[in-house]
Design a protein around this motif. Structure first.
Motif, PDB file in Angstrom:
ATOM      1  N   GLU A   1      73.544  90.880 -14.033  1.00 53.83           N
ATOM      2  CA  GLU A   1      73.276  89.467 -14.317  1.00 53.83           C
ATOM      3  C   GLU A   1      73.310  88.626 -13.050  1.00 53.83           C
ATOM      4  N   ASN A   2      72.542  87.547 -13.074  1.00 54.50           N
ATOM      5  CA  ASN A   2      72.594  86.617 -11.947  1.00 54.50           C
ATOM      6  C   ASN A   2      72.753  85.184 -12.451  1.00 54.50           C
ATOM      7  N   GLU A   3      72.980  84.278 -11.531  1.00 51.64           N
ATOM      8  CA  GLU A   3      73.285  82.879 -11.872  1.00 51.64           C
ATOM      9  C   GLU A   3      72.090  82.185 -12.523  1.00 51.64           C
TER      10      GLU A   3
ATOM     11  N   HIS B   1      63.423  80.425  -8.677  1.00 54.64           N
ATOM     12  CA  HIS B   1      64.075  81.047  -7.524  1.00 54.64           C
ATOM     13  C   HIS B   1      64.354  80.003  -6.443  1.00 54.64           C
TER      14      HIS B   1
ATOM     15  N   THR C   1      60.005  84.687  -5.239  1.00 53.86           N
ATOM     16  CA  THR C   1      60.797  85.902  -5.389  1.00 53.86           C
ATOM     17  C   THR C   1      60.267  86.964  -4.435  1.00 53.86           C
TER      18      THR C   1
ATOM     19  N   ASP D   1      66.051  87.078 -14.160  1.00 58.70           N
ATOM     20  CA  ASP D   1      67.408  87.143 -14.720  1.00 58.70           C
ATOM     21  C   ASP D   1      68.188  88.401 -14.360  1.00 58.70           C
ATOM     22  N   ASP D   2      67.601  89.319 -13.598  1.00 56.96           N
ATOM     23  CA  ASP D   2      68.279  90.585 -13.288  1.00 56.96           C
ATOM     24  C   ASP D   2      68.141  90.882 -11.795  1.00 56.96           C
ATOM     25  N   LYS D   3      69.272  91.119 -11.139  1.00 52.37           N
ATOM     26  CA  LYS D   3      69.258  91.364  -9.696  1.00 52.37           C
ATOM     27  C   LYS D   3      68.557  92.672  -9.319  1.00 52.37           C
TER      28      LYS D   3
ATOM     29  N   GLU E   1      67.110  91.248  -0.804  1.00 53.78           N
ATOM     30  CA  GLU E   1      68.017  90.399  -1.573  1.00 53.78           C
ATOM     31  C   GLU E   1      68.747  91.231  -2.636  1.00 53.78           C
ATOM     32  N   ASN E   2      70.055  91.142  -2.658  1.00 55.39           N
ATOM     33  CA  ASN E   2      70.905  91.867  -3.627  1.00 55.39           C
ATOM     34  C   ASN E   2      70.896  93.381  -3.418  1.00 55.39           C
TER      35      ASN E   2
ATOM     36  N   GLU F   1      74.319  95.120  -3.509  1.00 58.41           N
ATOM     37  CA  GLU F   1      74.874  95.107  -4.859  1.00 58.41           C
ATOM     38  C   GLU F   1      74.160  96.116  -5.762  1.00 58.41           C
TER      39      GLU F   1
END
Length: 375
Positions: free
Chosen positions: A101-103, A264, A269, A280-282, A332-333, A336
């Motif tokens: 999940e992301n912000e 974004h 993006t 909505d998903d990293k 990005e990400n 993670e």
């Protein structure tokens, strides 16, 4: 060698896409067919369905009119808003949790909730979710295979549990973007065969292993077809009733939510030129990057073709954007995502390169990967 559609820029390496003798893909052919559809007649058909739903809701004294599979993104949000604000229905929104999940996704879901929507989120066992994401990234170059299963099964499972026989999915992708359309009815109603064959590629029951039991796979298993028939549950595609456009969906949501829908923060993006789609998903940027690795077209090509087919962009502009962004690595990400997949960079690179199709990739003199031909 890859061939590109003469009208859009989609390559023939896209799974299930078909080109005619003039070199035009079936997505572009369908976009021309849509111009001939009597959309007022389709709207009348939709209104008849709305009256049926209203009658059902009244007779059963049901709190909810229908189910909307809902990510919090612009497409599913536009459907939820239209059903509630324009057609006076009370949809129950069903979300299958993103892998990471992301912000942005959390914010957009919260903002719609504030506008008076009830929602259910299915959050599967994270331990199993990670194992499946890692497994399918290794095996298929796609960390979202199990998620695809969950996002298809969860809304119908909730519909079954709540005894709500009407479900509204977004677009029929096989028609809109070039694929295998099973029959005319499948453009209107969701077909379990199409879901399994085209979106998941397997029955989740077959994912049982030494580490994963069948009970662990409950969130991903599609409800029994006979049970769905007993309850008369039908999943419809909104794109059958109304001409589909991701850009127009975004504009509708932005206007209706009074610009509270977040896009974004970097104004686009990674991998594309848009800032409003699939946010909505990293792990999504990796998902689209692997599309580029496996099939030779990236997220920018995907987005540009959708706009081209709706006369919202020129082909030359689409080519420029694809050349600029398709091969962009998802930095990005990235750390993670690696942590989620439980792998290091060397293992990651090895897996990525194993999924390169040697019919579309070659190594250059400096030992870098390069497409044999591109747009």
């Amino acid at each position: 060698m890859i061939k590109f559609c003469k009208k859009c820029i989609m390559p023939d390496s896209r799974p299930r896409i078909v080109f005619n003798n003039e070199g035009v893909c079936n997505a572009c052919l369908y976009s021309e067919e849509k111009k001939k559809i009597d959309w007022e007649d389709r709207k009348r058909e939709f209104l008849k369905l709305i009256n049926e739903i209203a009658e059902f809701t009244k007779q059963k004294n049901s709190k909810y009119s229908c189910i909307v599979p809902w990510s919090g993104g612009k497409d599913s949000t536009s459907i939820a808003l239209k059903l509630k604000l324009e057609y006076d229905l009370n949809p129950l929104l069903v979300t299958f949790s993103p892998l990471i999940e992301n912000e942005i996704g959390v914010h957009n879901r919260n903002e719609l909730s504030k506008m008076g929507f009830d929602s259910v989120m299915i959050k599967p066992n994270l331990k199993i979710s990670r194992k499946l994401a890692r497994r399918f990234f290794i095996e298929r170059g796609n960390p979202k295979v199990a998620w695809d299963a969950g996002v298809n099964s969860a809304p119908l499972t909730v519909a079954l549990n709540y005894q709500i026989p009407y479900v509204f999915y977004a677009e029929h992708g096989e028609s809109e973007y070039g694929g295998l359309v099973l029959d005319d009815e499948s453009q209107k109603k969701r077909n379990i065969r199409e879901v399994i064959e085209h979106q998941i590629g397997d029955f989740p029951q077959n994912w049982v292993s030494n580490e994963i039991r069948e009970n662990d796979l409950a969130p991903y298993i599609y409800p029994d077809e006979n049970e769905l028939k007993k309850t008369n549950i039908t999943a419809y595609y909104f794109s059958y009733f109304f001409k589909w456009s991701m850009l127009e969906n975004f504009h509708y949501v932005e206007k209706t939510m009074k610009k509270k829908f977040k896009t974004h923060p970097n104004k686009r993006t990674q991998g594309t030129f848009t800032d409003f789609d699939s946010l909505d998903d990293k792990i999504d940027c990796l998902y689209y990057y692997m599309q580029y690795v496996k099939f030779g077209f990236g997220r920018a090509t995907r987005d540009a073709c959708r706009m081209l087919q709706n006369d919202q962009m020129t082909r030359q502009k689409a080519i420029e954007l694809a050349r600029e962004y398709d091969n962009e690595f998802p930095e990005e990400n990235f750390k993670e995502v690696l942590e989620f997949l439980e792998m290091n960079e060397d293992e990651f690179e090895l897996i990525v390169n194993q999924h390169r199709n040697n019919e579309i990739w070659k190594t250059s003199i400096d030992n870098k990967w390069k497409l044999i031909n591109s747009i």
